[in-house]
Design an enzyme around this catalytic site. Sequence first.
Site, PDB file in Angstrom:
ATOM      1  N   CYS A 173       0.823  -1.205   0.000  1.00 40.73           N
ATOM      2  CA  CYS A 173       0.000   0.000   0.000  1.00 40.73           C
ATOM      3  C   CYS A 173       0.865   1.266   0.000  1.00 40.73           C
ATOM      4  O   CYS A 173       1.532   1.553  -0.977  1.00 40.73           O
ATOM      5  CB  CYS A 173      -0.965  -0.043   1.183  1.00 40.73           C
ATOM      6  SG  CYS A 173      -2.295   1.162   1.137  1.00 40.73           S
ATOM      7  N   HIS A 174       0.877   2.033   1.086  1.00 38.60           N
ATOM      8  CA  HIS A 174       1.697   3.238   1.203  1.00 38.60           C
ATOM      9  C   HIS A 174       3.091   2.949   1.761  1.00 38.60           C
ATOM     10  O   HIS A 174       3.946   3.827   1.779  1.00 38.60           O
ATOM     11  CB  HIS A 174       1.010   4.271   2.107  1.00 38.60           C
ATOM     12  CG  HIS A 174      -0.170   4.940   1.485  1.00 38.60           C
ATOM     13  ND1 HIS A 174      -1.395   4.318   1.346  1.00 38.60           N
ATOM     14  CD2 HIS A 174      -0.322   6.178   0.964  1.00 38.60           C
ATOM     15  CE1 HIS A 174      -2.247   5.142   0.773  1.00 38.60           C
ATOM     16  NE2 HIS A 174      -1.631   6.286   0.527  1.00 38.60           N
ATOM     17  N   ALA A 175       3.340   1.721   2.216  1.00 40.49           N
ATOM     18  CA  ALA A 175       4.648   1.384   2.806  1.00 40.49           C
ATOM     19  C   ALA A 175       5.826   1.502   1.836  1.00 40.49           C
ATOM     20  O   ALA A 175       6.944   1.713   2.296  1.00 40.49           O
ATOM     21  CB  ALA A 175       4.606  -0.002   3.437  1.00 40.49           C
ATOM     22  N   TRP A 200       6.675   3.979   0.513  1.00 44.97           N
ATOM     23  CA  TRP A 200       7.275   5.265   0.877  1.00 44.97           C
ATOM     24  C   TRP A 200       8.574   5.039   1.658  1.00 44.97           C
ATOM     25  O   TRP A 200       9.522   5.808   1.526  1.00 44.97           O
ATOM     26  CB  TRP A 200       6.323   6.071   1.751  1.00 44.97           C
ATOM     27  CG  TRP A 200       5.470   7.070   1.040  1.00 44.97           C
ATOM     28  CD1 TRP A 200       5.675   7.631  -0.187  1.00 44.97           C
ATOM     29  CD2 TRP A 200       4.281   7.656   1.555  1.00 44.97           C
ATOM     30  NE1 TRP A 200       4.674   8.529  -0.467  1.00 44.97           N
ATOM     31  CE2 TRP A 200       3.800   8.564   0.586  1.00 44.97           C
ATOM     32  CE3 TRP A 200       3.566   7.510   2.734  1.00 44.97           C
ATOM     33  CZ2 TRP A 200       2.656   9.321   0.764  1.00 44.97           C
ATOM     34  CZ3 TRP A 200       2.418   8.255   2.920  1.00 44.97           C
ATOM     35  CH2 TRP A 200       1.962   9.156   1.943  1.00 44.97           C
TER      36      TRP A 200
END
Length: 186
Positions: free
Chosen positions: A111-113, A115
């Site tokens: 997902c956003h990990a 980043w």
Amino acid sequence: MPSINDARILILATDGYERSELRVPYDELRKRGADVKIASPKAGSIKSWDKKDWGDTVDVDLLASEASVDDFDALVLPGGQINPDLLRRDDSAMRIVKDFLNSGKTVAAICHAPWLLVEADALHGRDATSYWSIKTDVKNAGANWKDEEVVTDEGIITSRSPDDLPAFVSKIVEEIEEGTHKRRAA
């Protein structure tokens, strides 16, 4: 090459992790016999984000500052918007991410990990995916972004969203059982 039922897996998270993206890997990897621990920059418990509001909590097993790559076979990074944004600003969390990347051990981010992988400068020239809203960030970090449920490049696993969790967990098992990967350092 460790079998999954002999594997030691570290999940790195803090407040605001997407509930399913921590709980599903945690539960599924434990069901398959892995020893799974949760590390965080803060002691005690951390609170999940569950779809549109705060969810339940999970106990932290060790501080990120005390975690060592030598004690684990893989690192799992759950997403959510809040969790990876806080972690990428924490020196102890980023040290763990970079240590795993440099070790060649499995690193899985959903997902956003990714980043955290961007922050570690680990995506240049690699195939990767992420939640669609950070696609540009991942591409700007030099990744070849793919719209696929799971993308693996030399033991670095990325997935898009909670919908991809079955494929994400299966790929974690597969990559752990393949053993250490030869890759350039982060």
